[in-house]
Design a protein around this motif. Structure first.
Motif, PDB file in Angstrom:
ATOM      1  N   LEU A  86      75.744  44.044  94.257  1.00 34.71           N
ATOM      2  CA  LEU A  86      74.371  44.029  94.461  1.00 34.71           C
ATOM      3  C   LEU A  86      73.738  42.583  93.726  1.00 34.71           C
ATOM      4  O   LEU A  86      73.240  41.699  94.568  1.00 34.71           O
ATOM      5  N   LEU A  87      74.083  42.335  92.310  1.00 35.66           N
ATOM      6  CA  LEU A  87      73.656  41.253  91.871  1.00 35.66           C
ATOM      7  C   LEU A  87      74.475  39.913  92.338  1.00 35.66           C
ATOM      8  O   LEU A  87      73.636  39.103  92.565  1.00 35.66           O
ATOM      9  N   LYS A  88      75.737  40.125  92.773  1.00 36.37           N
ATOM     10  CA  LYS A  88      76.402  39.012  93.413  1.00 36.37           C
ATOM     11  C   LYS A  88      75.792  38.885  94.859  1.00 36.37           C
ATOM     12  O   LYS A  88      75.500  37.445  95.281  1.00 36.37           O
ATOM     13  N   GLY A  89      75.369  39.857  95.642  1.00 36.90           N
ATOM     14  CA  GLY A  89      74.765  39.671  96.860  1.00 36.90           C
ATOM     15  C   GLY A  89      73.478  38.886  96.650  1.00 36.90           C
ATOM     16  O   GLY A  89      72.815  37.973  97.498  1.00 36.90           O
ATOM     17  N   ALA A  90      72.698  39.104  95.675  1.00 37.01           N
ATOM     18  CA  ALA A  90      71.234  38.851  95.727  1.00 37.01           C
ATOM     19  C   ALA A  90      71.476  37.281  95.117  1.00 37.01           C
ATOM     20  O   ALA A  90      70.677  36.292  95.493  1.00 37.01           O
ATOM     21  N   ALA A  91      72.423  37.035  94.258  1.00 39.99           N
ATOM     22  CA  ALA A  91      72.803  35.482  93.894  1.00 39.99           C
ATOM     23  C   ALA A  91      73.031  34.650  95.057  1.00 39.99           C
ATOM     24  O   ALA A  91      72.660  33.592  95.061  1.00 39.99           O
ATOM     25  N   ALA A  92      73.768  35.198  95.948  1.00 37.69           N
ATOM     26  CA  ALA A  92      74.362  34.551  97.162  1.00 37.69           C
ATOM     27  C   ALA A  92      73.451  34.399  98.086  1.00 37.69           C
ATOM     28  O   ALA A  92      73.133  33.122  98.499  1.00 37.69           O
ATOM     29  N   LEU A  93      72.345  35.278  98.207  1.00 34.05           N
ATOM     30  CA  LEU A  93      71.310  35.056  99.089  1.00 34.05           C
ATOM     31  C   LEU A  93      70.292  34.080  98.447  1.00 34.05           C
ATOM     32  O   LEU A  93      69.811  33.051  99.157  1.00 34.05           O
ATOM     33  N   LEU A  94      70.039  33.956  97.184  1.00 32.76           N
ATOM     34  CA  LEU A  94      69.401  32.885  96.491  1.00 32.76           C
ATOM     35  C   LEU A  94      69.909  31.502  96.542  1.00 32.76           C
ATOM     36  O   LEU A  94      69.316  30.516  96.616  1.00 32.76           O
ATOM     37  N   ALA A  95      71.302  31.631  96.154  1.00 30.12           N
ATOM     38  CA  ALA A  95      71.912  30.268  96.556  1.00 30.12           C
ATOM     39  C   ALA A  95      71.718  29.623  97.872  1.00 30.12           C
ATOM     40  O   ALA A  95      71.524  28.512  98.072  1.00 30.12           O
ATOM     41  N   LEU A  96      71.831  30.605  98.772  1.00 32.19           N
ATOM     42  CA  LEU A  96      71.821  30.124 100.368  1.00 32.19           C
ATOM     43  C   LEU A  96      70.234  29.499 100.641  1.00 32.19           C
ATOM     44  O   LEU A  96      70.030  28.387 101.161  1.00 32.19           O
TER      45      LEU A  96
END
Length: 125
Positions: A86-96
């Protein structure tokens, strides 16, 4: 001596320590850098709404990556791969979102005068 990563994969010697130290340093710096940048941003106090939104997105992205590395550091003890995911997914969405925001704001940023132009116009210099 071989240690495992909790999934049966063997890690030789000091490799787990290397990962732990690296994740700890990255987590600490990626949690500290947004705090310092937020302090500097608020002290300067001058930006457009679009710039403010991009700065906040960038700070959240960097902070989220710090949390991912902190979770990776604790992963051998927490045994919570869903939390790390979940943390990786959130970081990926914020990066995008940050990348898209930067592309959207790029024309405006290119239109700003260079730093030397700001210095010449400043009454303090």
């Amino acid at each position: 001596m071989l240690e495992t990563d909790g999934q049966g994969l063997a890690w030789p010697g000091s490799l787990p320590l290397l990962h732990a130290v690296a994740d700890g340093v990255i987590a600490a710096t990626f949690l500290l850098v947004p705090a310092v940048l937020l302090y500097l941003y608020r002290r300067r106090g001058e930006s457009s709404e679009r710039e403010a939104a991009l700065v906040k997105l960038f700070l959240l992205f960097v902070f989220a990556v710090g949390l991912v590395h902190f979770a990776a550091l604790l992963a051998p003890w927490l045994k919570a791969p869903a939390l790390e995911g979940l943390l990786k997914g959130a970081a990926a969405l914020l990066a995008l979102a940050t990348a898209i925001g930067l592309l959207w704001l790029a024309p405006h940023l290119l239109g700003l005068p260079p730093a030397t132009g700001f210095r010449r116009k400043s009454p303090r210099t």
